[in-house]
Design a protein around this motif. Structure first.
Motif, PDB file in Angstrom:
ATOM      1  N   ALA A  64       0.866  -1.191   0.000  1.00  0.00           N
ATOM      2  CA  ALA A  64       0.000   0.000   0.000  1.00  0.00           C
ATOM      3  C   ALA A  64       0.895   1.231   0.000  1.00  0.00           C
ATOM      4  O   ALA A  64       1.136   1.856   1.028  1.00  0.00           O
ATOM      5  N   ASP A  65       1.383   1.550  -1.192  1.00  0.00           N
ATOM      6  CA  ASP A  65       2.305   2.672  -1.320  1.00  0.00           C
ATOM      7  C   ASP A  65       1.885   3.607  -2.452  1.00  0.00           C
ATOM      8  O   ASP A  65       2.706   4.254  -3.083  1.00  0.00           O
ATOM      9  N   GLY A  66       0.577   3.669  -2.681  1.00  0.00           N
ATOM     10  CA  GLY A  66       0.047   4.520  -3.733  1.00  0.00           C
ATOM     11  C   GLY A  66       0.330   5.988  -3.475  1.00  0.00           C
ATOM     12  O   GLY A  66       0.439   6.422  -2.329  1.00  0.00           O
ATOM     13  N   GLN A  67       0.444   6.731  -4.555  1.00  0.00           N
ATOM     14  CA  GLN A  67       0.757   8.161  -4.472  1.00  0.00           C
ATOM     15  C   GLN A  67      -0.324   9.043  -5.103  1.00  0.00           C
ATOM     16  O   GLN A  67      -0.139  10.232  -5.251  1.00  0.00           O
ATOM     17  N   VAL A  68      -1.446   8.442  -5.474  1.00  0.00           N
ATOM     18  CA  VAL A  68      -2.525   9.211  -6.102  1.00  0.00           C
ATOM     19  C   VAL A  68      -3.251  10.046  -5.045  1.00  0.00           C
ATOM     20  O   VAL A  68      -3.449  11.245  -5.205  1.00  0.00           O
ATOM     21  N   GLY A  69      -3.653   9.403  -3.955  1.00  0.00           N
ATOM     22  CA  GLY A  69      -4.302  10.086  -2.844  1.00  0.00           C
ATOM     23  C   GLY A  69      -3.297  10.292  -1.726  1.00  0.00           C
ATOM     24  O   GLY A  69      -2.167   9.806  -1.798  1.00  0.00           O
ATOM     25  N   PRO A  70      -3.709  10.959  -0.667  1.00  0.00           N
ATOM     26  CA  PRO A  70      -2.791  11.217   0.443  1.00  0.00           C
ATOM     27  C   PRO A  70      -2.476   9.938   1.221  1.00  0.00           C
ATOM     28  O   PRO A  70      -3.232   8.969   1.191  1.00  0.00           O
ATOM     29  N   SER A  71      -1.357   9.978   1.922  1.00  0.00           N
ATOM     30  CA  SER A  71      -1.044   8.909   2.856  1.00  0.00           C
ATOM     31  C   SER A  71      -2.118   8.899   3.934  1.00  0.00           C
ATOM     32  O   SER A  71      -2.592   9.953   4.364  1.00  0.00           O
ATOM     33  N   LEU A  72      -2.486   7.710   4.372  1.00  0.00           N
ATOM     34  CA  LEU A  72      -3.498   7.608   5.421  1.00  0.00           C
ATOM     35  C   LEU A  72      -2.862   7.369   6.786  1.00  0.00           C
ATOM     36  O   LEU A  72      -3.562   7.097   7.759  1.00  0.00           O
ATOM     37  N   ASP A  73      -1.559   7.487   6.854  1.00  0.00           N
ATOM     38  CA  ASP A  73      -0.845   7.383   8.124  1.00  0.00           C
ATOM     39  C   ASP A  73      -1.254   8.556   9.013  1.00  0.00           C
ATOM     40  O   ASP A  73      -1.300   9.700   8.556  1.00  0.00           O
ATOM     41  N   GLY A  74      -1.579   8.275  10.261  1.00  0.00           N
ATOM     42  CA  GLY A  74      -1.933   9.326  11.204  1.00  0.00           C
ATOM     43  C   GLY A  74      -3.291   9.961  10.954  1.00  0.00           C
ATOM     44  O   GLY A  74      -3.554  11.070  11.420  1.00  0.00           O
ATOM     45  N   LEU A  75      -4.162   9.268  10.258  1.00  0.00           N
ATOM     46  CA  LEU A  75      -5.478   9.828   9.938  1.00  0.00           C
ATOM     47  C   LEU A  75      -6.233  10.276  11.192  1.00  0.00           C
ATOM     48  O   LEU A  75      -6.914  11.293  11.179  1.00  0.00           O
ATOM     49  N   ARG A  76      -6.075   9.543  12.274  1.00  0.00           N
ATOM     50  CA  ARG A  76      -6.836   9.874  13.486  1.00  0.00           C
ATOM     51  C   ARG A  76      -6.492  11.250  14.047  1.00  0.00           C
ATOM     52  O   ARG A  76      -7.259  11.818  14.808  1.00  0.00           O
ATOM     53  N   ARG A  77      -5.341  11.798  13.681  1.00  0.00           N
ATOM     54  CA  ARG A  77      -4.929  13.101  14.200  1.00  0.00           C
ATOM     55  C   ARG A  77      -5.371  14.268  13.310  1.00  0.00           C
ATOM     56  O   ARG A  77      -5.129  15.420  13.645  1.00  0.00           O
ATOM     57  N   ARG A  78      -6.000  13.973  12.216  1.00  0.00           N
ATOM     58  CA  ARG A  78      -6.398  15.028  11.282  1.00  0.00           C
ATOM     59  C   ARG A  78      -7.742  15.635  11.668  1.00  0.00           C
ATOM     60  O   ARG A  78      -8.596  14.986  12.248  1.00  0.00           O
ATOM     61  N   VAL A  79      -7.919  16.872  11.288  1.00  0.00           N
ATOM     62  CA  VAL A  79      -9.168  17.579  11.572  1.00  0.00           C
ATOM     63  C   VAL A  79     -10.226  17.230  10.524  1.00  0.00           C
ATOM     64  O   VAL A  79     -11.396  17.077  10.848  1.00  0.00           O
ATOM     65  N   TYR A  80      -9.791  17.070   9.269  1.00  0.00           N
ATOM     66  CA  TYR A  80     -10.725  16.809   8.176  1.00  0.00           C
ATOM     67  C   TYR A  80     -10.399  15.506   7.463  1.00  0.00           C
ATOM     68  O   TYR A  80      -9.253  15.056   7.435  1.00  0.00           O
ATOM     69  N   VAL A  81     -11.407  14.939   6.852  1.00  0.00           N
ATOM     70  CA  VAL A  81     -11.280  13.787   5.968  1.00  0.00           C
ATOM     71  C   VAL A  81     -11.547  14.306   4.563  1.00  0.00           C
ATOM     72  O   VAL A  81     -12.570  14.968   4.335  1.00  0.00           O
ATOM     73  N   GLY A  82     -10.647  14.025   3.653  1.00  0.00           N
ATOM     74  CA  GLY A  82     -10.832  14.480   2.280  1.00  0.00           C
ATOM     75  C   GLY A  82     -10.823  15.989   2.142  1.00  0.00           C
ATOM     76  O   GLY A  82     -11.257  16.518   1.121  1.00  0.00           O
ATOM     77  N   GLY A  83     -10.378  16.672   3.169  1.00  0.00           N
ATOM     78  CA  GLY A  83     -10.321  18.129   3.132  1.00  0.00           C
ATOM     79  C   GLY A  83     -11.657  18.823   3.303  1.00  0.00           C
ATOM     80  O   GLY A  83     -11.717  20.046   3.298  1.00  0.00           O
TER      81      GLY A  83
END
Length: 128
Positions: A64-83
């Motif tokens: 799982a090293d795709g570069q089309v979308g953002p890395s999903l590492d640390g998703l829980r710390r983000r304020v928004y999903v998909g911006g």
């Protein structure tokens, strides 16, 4: 009860210590299950089946090293999903199921994933 991603992050951080990594993973899985109603153990197969790994870098998923979308590492710390959607469990699940409902011009395609499967993927992402 809907628990915010920030609460999960706090619980994981509280685990700390030398043995904390194993304990924090267990706690993170437990909290992520409670937040989403999903099972993070089922997610790796779903992530591969629905092609998530082709577009995103996803921790713990070989290849799982795709570069089309953002890395999903640390998703829980983000304020928004998909911006565009607040990073709340139900919004993350619905983003995974139908991203165009939040952002009609999103590059993320509808994958055909079912809500229950999206809950498993969301649990996995929150637990990492």
């Amino acid at each position: 009860m809907v628990v915010g991603a920030a609460v999960l992050c706090g619980l994981v951080a509280a685990a700390g210590g030398a043995a904390g990594l194993a304990v924090s993973r267990e706690r993170a899985d437990t909290v992520a299950r409670a937040m989403t109603g999903g099972d993070p153990e089922r997610a790796p197969d779903l992530i591969r089946r629905y092609g998530c790994a082709g577009c995103h870098t996803i921790p713990g998923i070989p290849g799982a090293d795709g570069q089309v979308g953002p890395s999903l590492d640390g998703l829980r710390r983000r304020v928004y999903v998909g911006g565009v959607a607040l990073n709340r469990p139900d919004d993350l699940v619905w983003w995974i199921v139908d991203p165009q409902a939040f952002s009609p011009r999103s590059a993320m395609p509808a994958t055909g994933i079912a809500e229950a499967e999206a809950r498993d993927v969301a649990a996995y992402l929150y637990a990492r």
